[in-house]
Enzyme design. Structure first.
Site, mmCIF file in Angstrom:
data_model
loop_
_atom_site.group_PDB
_atom_site.id
_atom_site.type_symbol
_atom_site.label_atom_id
_atom_site.label_comp_id
_atom_site.label_asym_id
_atom_site.label_seq_id
_atom_site.Cartn_x
_atom_site.Cartn_y
_atom_site.Cartn_z
ATOM 1 N N HIS B 37 1.179 -8.499 -6.663
ATOM 2 C CA HIS B 37 1.990 -8.836 -5.342
ATOM 3 C C HIS B 37 1.191 -9.574 -4.619
ATOM 4 C CE1 HIS B 37 5.098 -5.957 -6.105
ATOM 5 N NE2 HIS B 37 5.684 -6.378 -5.171
ATOM 6 N N LYS B 102 7.562 4.802 -5.373
ATOM 7 C CA LYS B 102 7.712 6.339 -4.807
ATOM 8 C C LYS B 102 6.982 6.343 -3.304
ATOM 9 C CE LYS B 102 3.469 7.940 -6.727
ATOM 10 N NZ LYS B 102 2.340 8.445 -5.941
#
Lengths: 279, 188
Positions: B37, B102
């Site tokens: 990322h 999550k």
């Protein structure tokens, strides 16, 4: 003086790395299965079923229960009548290297916290040594995932904050963590010592079986109180709501200074891995 | 009841999904976590071309374990998503429509999800062995030097997820907890 070879230590560590990551210990299975029976919220029941299915698959196929096979946290109690041939720390790291390679475990350690280059062999292990009586070496290996590690906190309370201060800080820490550490969690609490010793106690609390109680009745009761308060939060498995936010609270304590009341909370997930072997 | 969804996640599919929906995803998704990322984010900042097409893409925040012979992938459960919060809004602005992880997301991420249309799914954390069964193919498409953190292209079949935050900003972490606590009140 009993001689123990570094080869034997390397071989043991290697085997324990693989076993710990693929086979959930019985205390954890017991806690999860009991929580499943007690859970009333349908979503939560469904998630706990999947968690049970997952660790059964992992054990059957010798596959890691979780892809975060952790930092290798290793606690070594060395009998003072033991002599080790060679470099003990290097022997342990070699065991981690071989275990994480041959067990197809993930290598999650970066060599520098800011430069962040992976060491590609999951070393160095996070090792604690303790000198004890006797002529044996006791090794406890606990791979620690960082989703839960990141949710851990420490606070230097005032003595006047007392047990209420401890309870409030632990419950607040779990509530802030919410869905992040993969609930249902195991909560390791350290109380007392110094800043550093307190954090160590919290980590050590996670090594104790999840279905065990602190041997001091007052602290065993405090463990129950905390578990009840945490499970009243309603966070539930994965944070989707339910009774089962925590499976266990383990407290470890030690003496502290007249001016202080350090409290540390080390959070672990439902994959709280720990294996012990005596050489 | 589980909703079957074929990826890519186009806008019509995004809009139909609501927080709390259980879904089975099939098709192609990409893996990406912290290091990948960061690299994508830097390319975006510099206005450079990205190594994968972001439009209508779904990213699974995961760093799998190495695979054994005969397996498509090792254990592959979700990692905690908030570490991607600094980067996700830029990817959503480029057309990323699905994220799987999550844990909580920041207000900035949710704002971008509402503005551009994106869904945040939760997979069960700590169930990497089980989830890997739904991944049929895995190959590295970028940043091989990052090892587990490289961007992998996954082909999945009936990959189980729950909509945690939908494109209107509804959040199962809030509503699920409230629903459970309310259910206690009803018992009493």
């Amino acid at each position: 003086m009993r001689e123990i070879s570094t080869n034997r230590i390397t071989e043991t560590i290697k085997r324990l790395c693989i076993e710990a990551n693929c086979k959930l210990p019985i205390d954890m299975k017991t806690c999860i299965e009991k929580s499943r029976e007690a859970e009333t919220f349908p979503t939560a029941q469904g998630i706990l079923d999947k968690i049970i299915e997952n660790y059964n698959i992992a054990e059957k196929e010798t596959k890691p229960i979780c892809q975060d096979t952790g930092a290798a946290c290793i606690f070594v109690n060395i009998g003072q009548d033991v002599h080790i041939n060679g470099n003990l720390t290097e022997a342990i790291n070699e065991g981690v290297r071989q275990g994480y390679r041959d067990g197809f475990l993930r290598k999650s350690i970066v060599s520098d916290p800011l430069e962040r280059v992976n060491t590609n062999d999951n070393t160095p292990a996070m090792i604690y040594y303790d000198i004890v009586e006797g002529d044996k070496i006791e090794i406890t290996l606990a791979p620690k995932g960082f989703g839960s590690e990141n949710m851990s906190r420490i606070k230097m309370l005032k003595p006047s904050d007392g047990v209420k201060g401890v309870i409030d800080f632990v419950v607040e820490t779990v509530e802030k963590a919410g869905s992040n550490p993969c609930p249902p969690i195991v909560v390791g609490v350290g109380i007392g010592g110094t800043f550093d010793k307190c954090a160590y106690l919290a980590k050590k609390a996670l090594l104790r079986d999840a279905d065990s109680a602190n041997p001091i009745p007052y602290y065993a009761e405090l463990e129950d109180t905390l578990l009840t308060k945490i499970n009243a939060l309603g966070i539930g498995p994965q944070g989707f709501g339910g009774k089962t936010t925590a499976l266990a609270v383990n407290i470890e304590t030690m003496p502290t200074h007249i001016a202080g009341l350090p409290v540390a909370v080390n959070i672990n997930c439902h994959v709280t891995r720990h294996v012990k072997e005596v050489i | 009841m589980e909703i079957k969804i074929e990826l890519p996640l186009t806008q019509d599919k995004v809009k139909a999904l609501k927080a709390g929906d259980s879904c089975l995803l099939s098709g192609v998704m990409f893996t990406g976590r912290d290091a990948a990322h960061k690299r994508l984010f830097e390319l975006i900042k510099e206005g450079k071309e990205l190594p994968v097409n972001i439009k209508n893409s779904t990213f699974y925040f995961v760093g799998p374990t190495p695979k054994r012979e005969g397996e498509a992938i090792g254990s592959a459960g979700p990692t905690t998503s908030y570490r991607m919060d600094a980067y996700s809004p830029s990817l959503i602005a480029l057309g990323q429509t699905g994220m799987i992880g999550k844990g909580t997301r920041s207000d900035e991420v949710i704002k971008a999800m509402k503005a551009y249309g994106a869904v945040y799914f939760g997979a069960i954390g700590g169930c990497g062995a089980l989830l890997s069964k739904c991944i049929k193919k895995c190959e590295v498409v970028a940043y091989e030097d990052l090892g587990t953190e490289a961007i992998h292209r996954l082909e999945v079949e009936d990959f189980p997820v729950v909509v945690v935050i939908d494109s209107e900003g509804n959040n199962l972490y809030k509503t699920g907890r409230e629903a459970y606590l309310e259910s206690l009140g009803e018992e009493k």
